[in-house]
Scaffold this active site. Structure first.
Site, short mmCIF file in Angstrom:
data_model
loop_
_atom_site.label_atom_id
_atom_site.label_comp_id
_atom_site.label_asym_id
_atom_site.label_seq_id
_atom_site.Cartn_x
_atom_site.Cartn_y
_atom_site.Cartn_z
N HIS A 99 0.83 -1.21 0.00
CA HIS A 99 0.00 0.00 0.00
C HIS A 99 0.87 1.26 0.00
O HIS A 99 0.61 2.20 -0.76
CB HIS A 99 -0.91 0.00 1.23
CG HIS A 99 -1.67 1.28 1.42
ND1 HIS A 99 -2.90 1.52 0.83
CD2 HIS A 99 -1.37 2.41 2.13
CE1 HIS A 99 -3.31 2.73 1.18
NE2 HIS A 99 -2.40 3.29 1.96
N GLU A 100 1.90 1.28 0.85
CA GLU A 100 2.79 2.44 0.88
C GLU A 100 3.56 2.58 -0.42
O GLU A 100 3.82 3.70 -0.88
CB GLU A 100 3.74 2.34 2.07
CG GLU A 100 3.06 2.32 3.42
CD GLU A 100 2.10 3.48 3.63
OE1 GLU A 100 2.34 4.58 3.07
OE2 GLU A 100 1.10 3.31 4.35
#
Length: 229
Positions: A99-100
């Protein structure tokens, strides 16, 4: 009146939503943090693989203390992963790291909503800090309609920032799921677990936006109609 009025229920609802979302993401993460991915990749290893696969070599992956304090810093070009993600080979850790990475890819591709959110950060920070003091000053000066409206507008800037954040976060999660599936870093079953983690995390942003809208609504109900007599 500011602390003892019927509209305060809106603030309580917002607080309960935020507490529920926080509890949900923590519970979901803890559950799938116990599930080791078949690839054995840690969050940090998965992040580096994803970044390099996207042609991104100028972003460093670093460790940061805390629990779920993971974030991407576009100014420093650093992706920081928390204690429970950086060295963990769980499907939850890989999902959060991916996600990051989604944010880093957004930055690399000049994703418009991310650019807008970044430009809006100082406005939102100043607005949320100044809103209540300006409103109270307006009341102190004899219900100054202009100052009260400026205060409400400042608070609205913070609410708008919360809303701008939503598509940025949802898009990062969608990118993460696609990458993890297409690269086969996670099996289909593992990907299902990761989707649950990312969905729970997304709800924290939805709850924050809802809480901000409810707080803004309360301030409008209390002070929005005040005019100088």
């Amino acid at each position: 009146m500011f602390f003892h009025d019927a509209t305060y229920i809106l603030v309580l609802i917002g607080a309960l939503l935020s507490m529920w979302a926080s509890a949900r993401v923590n519970t979901t993460y803890r559950k799938y943090a116990q599930v080791r991915s078949m690839s054995g990749l840690t969050g940090a290893e998965a992040a580096r693989r994803i970044l390099h696969g996207a042609g991104i070599y100028d972003v460093q992956v670093e460790h940061i203390g805390g629990n779920l304090t993971d974030h991407y810093d576009p100014r420093a070009k650093v992706l920081r992963l928390s204690d429970t993600v950086y060295g963990s080979p769980s499907v939850a850790a890989v999902g959060v790291a991916a996600h990051e990475c989604g944010h880093a890819i957004q930055d690399h591709q000049s994703y418009a909503p991310l650019r807008i959110r970044g430009a809006f950060v100082p406005v939102a920070n100043i607005g949320t800090k100044a809103a209540l003091p300006i409103i109270l000053l307006g009341l102190f000066l004899g219900s100054s309609y202009t100052l009260v409206q400026i205060g409400l507008l400042c608070f609205a800037c913070g609410t708008l920032f919360q809303l701008i954040t939503l598509p940025v976060e949802f898009n990062a999660s969608a990118r993460a799921v696609d990458i993890l599936g297409n690269t086969h870093m996670l099996s289909e079953e593992e990907l299902g677990h990761t989707k649950k983690v990312l969905s729970a995390a997304a709800m924290t942003y939805v709850a924050a936006a809802a809480a901000s809208i409810l707080s803004l609504l309360r301030l409008v109900l209390l002070f929005g109609g005040r005019r100088r007599d």
